[in-house]
Design a protein around this motif. Structure first.
Motif, PDB file in Angstrom:
ATOM      1  N   TYR A  33       0.840  -1.200   0.000  1.00  0.00           N
ATOM      2  CA  TYR A  33       0.000   0.000   0.000  1.00  0.00           C
ATOM      3  C   TYR A  33       0.876   1.251   0.000  1.00  0.00           C
ATOM      4  O   TYR A  33       1.930   1.276   0.631  1.00  0.00           O
ATOM      5  N   GLN A  48      -3.248   0.387  -3.816  1.00  0.00           N
ATOM      6  CA  GLN A  48      -3.010  -0.923  -3.210  1.00  0.00           C
ATOM      7  C   GLN A  48      -2.643  -1.906  -4.309  1.00  0.00           C
ATOM      8  O   GLN A  48      -3.333  -1.996  -5.330  1.00  0.00           O
ATOM      9  N   VAL A  55      -4.965  -3.317  -7.088  1.00  0.00           N
ATOM     10  CA  VAL A  55      -6.265  -3.700  -6.524  1.00  0.00           C
ATOM     11  C   VAL A  55      -7.182  -2.488  -6.427  1.00  0.00           C
ATOM     12  O   VAL A  55      -8.367  -2.570  -6.723  1.00  0.00           O
ATOM     13  N   ASP A  56      -6.605  -1.374  -5.971  1.00  0.00           N
ATOM     14  CA  ASP A  56      -7.411  -0.166  -5.749  1.00  0.00           C
ATOM     15  C   ASP A  56      -6.536   1.052  -5.984  1.00  0.00           C
ATOM     16  O   ASP A  56      -5.546   1.223  -5.284  1.00  0.00           O
ATOM     17  N   PRO A  98      -4.494  -9.337   1.593  1.00  0.00           N
ATOM     18  CA  PRO A  98      -5.357  -8.156   1.733  1.00  0.00           C
ATOM     19  C   PRO A  98      -6.325  -8.264   2.889  1.00  0.00           C
ATOM     20  O   PRO A  98      -6.856  -7.266   3.335  1.00  0.00           O
ATOM     21  N   GLY A  99      -6.570  -9.437   3.419  1.00  0.00           N
ATOM     22  CA  GLY A  99      -7.467  -9.564   4.557  1.00  0.00           C
ATOM     23  C   GLY A  99      -6.802  -9.297   5.882  1.00  0.00           C
ATOM     24  O   GLY A  99      -7.461  -9.214   6.913  1.00  0.00           O
ATOM     25  N   TYR A 101      -5.355  -6.790   8.138  1.00  0.00           N
ATOM     26  CA  TYR A 101      -5.359  -5.348   8.253  1.00  0.00           C
ATOM     27  C   TYR A 101      -4.273  -4.804   9.161  1.00  0.00           C
ATOM     28  O   TYR A 101      -4.001  -3.616   9.152  1.00  0.00           O
TER      29      TYR A 101
ATOM     30  N   SER B  93     -12.483  -0.543   8.421  1.00  0.00           N
ATOM     31  CA  SER B  93     -12.528  -1.150   7.096  1.00  0.00           C
ATOM     32  C   SER B  93     -13.817  -1.933   6.919  1.00  0.00           C
ATOM     33  O   SER B  93     -14.478  -2.280   7.892  1.00  0.00           O
ATOM     34  N   SER B  94     -14.129  -2.193   5.672  1.00  0.00           N
ATOM     35  CA  SER B  94     -15.326  -2.958   5.341  1.00  0.00           C
ATOM     36  C   SER B  94     -14.980  -4.027   4.323  1.00  0.00           C
ATOM     37  O   SER B  94     -14.337  -3.717   3.327  1.00  0.00           O
ATOM     38  N   LYS B  95     -15.396  -5.264   4.589  1.00  0.00           N
ATOM     39  CA  LYS B  95     -15.115  -6.340   3.626  1.00  0.00           C
ATOM     40  C   LYS B  95     -15.866  -6.117   2.332  1.00  0.00           C
ATOM     41  O   LYS B  95     -15.564  -6.716   1.322  1.00  0.00           O
ATOM     42  N   SER B  98     -12.890  -2.319  -0.810  1.00  0.00           N
ATOM     43  CA  SER B  98     -11.642  -2.928  -1.236  1.00  0.00           C
ATOM     44  C   SER B  98     -10.932  -3.518  -0.032  1.00  0.00           C
ATOM     45  O   SER B  98     -10.697  -2.834   0.947  1.00  0.00           O
ATOM     46  N   GLN B  99     -10.630  -4.785  -0.083  1.00  0.00           N
ATOM     47  CA  GLN B  99      -9.990  -5.423   1.054  1.00  0.00           C
ATOM     48  C   GLN B  99      -8.647  -4.779   1.344  1.00  0.00           C
ATOM     49  O   GLN B  99      -7.825  -4.614   0.464  1.00  0.00           O
TER      50      GLN B  99
END
Lengths: 114, 114
Positions: A33, A48, A55-56, A98-99, A101, B93-95, B98-99
């Protein structure tokens, strides 16, 4: 485990000049990131990567900012041309996936645009 | 529009007492919350996190409480130590987004006085 390495630590440039930042993530971390932290604000995600794919990048000002992650390891973030409002700390972070955090940040590059 | 708010820019606490740092959020889709700690000239360091399926998570001297109905979380540090003096960022964050993308608050500077 070595941390996230960033260089340079500090950079001062004139507006309209270009600048590049480098990041080397923790070995084995697939997700990378780039965050921008303006003074008095929290970090804001710019881009990201997952391995060498984006990804983003929805918050990346693409008219002047670009980033790449060659071979899914090191990454560079470039600004061209720089504006006064780009003065900030640019933070690189990485995580195994990515999961996850609780990722690890580097010490950042403090950019001053004059 | 700030989705994560830390309304207290600073907090001063006596050593040995409890420090309570607060954070409010507006996005009901957030399902994971974290606290990061930042010393000057260093990148943020992950401290503790909590999933939206829990209302409390404890790690040593640090406890995070989540009140989903009030969209509020807090970090308790007991007992506070001078080494805890730093800027604390709340992040969410929110699943469904974007992870890995964390939304940060502006931070609260904690000073623990000996």
């Amino acid at each position: 485990e070595a941390g996230v390495a960033q260089s340079p630590r500090y950079k001062i440039i004139e507006k309209r000049q270009s600048v590049a930042f480098w990041c080397n993530p923790i070995s084995g971390h697939a997700t990378l990131y780039w965050y921008q932290q303006i003074l008095g604000q929290g970090p804001k995600l710019l881009i990201q990567f997952q391995n060498n794919g984006v990804v983003d990048d929805s918050q990346l000002p693409k008219d002047r900012f670009s980033a790449e992650r060659l071979k899914g390891v090191d990454s560079t973030l470039k600004i061209q041309p720089a504006k006064l409002e780009d003065s900030a700390v640019y933070l690189c972070a990485s995580s195994r996936d990515p999961g996850n955090y609780g990722y690890t940040f580097g010490s950042g590059t403090r950019l001053t645009v004059v | 529009d700030q989705q994560v708010k830390q309304n207290s820019p600073s907090l001063s606490v006596q050593e040995g007492r409890i420090s309570i740092l607060n954070c409010d959020y507006t996005n009901s889709m957030f399902d994971y919350f974290l606290w990061y700690k930042k010393y000057p000239a260093e990148g943020p360091t992950f401290l503790i996190s909590i999933s939206s399926i829990k209302d409390k998570n404890e790690d040593g001297r640090f406890t995070v409480f989540l009140n989903k109905s009030a969209k509020h979380l807090s970090l308790h540090i007991v007992p506070s130590q001078p080494g805890d003096s730093a800027v604390y960022f709340c992040a969410a964050s929110s699943k469904f987004g974007s992870q890995g993308n964390l939304i940060f608050g502006k931070g609260t500077k904690l000073s623990v006085k000996p």
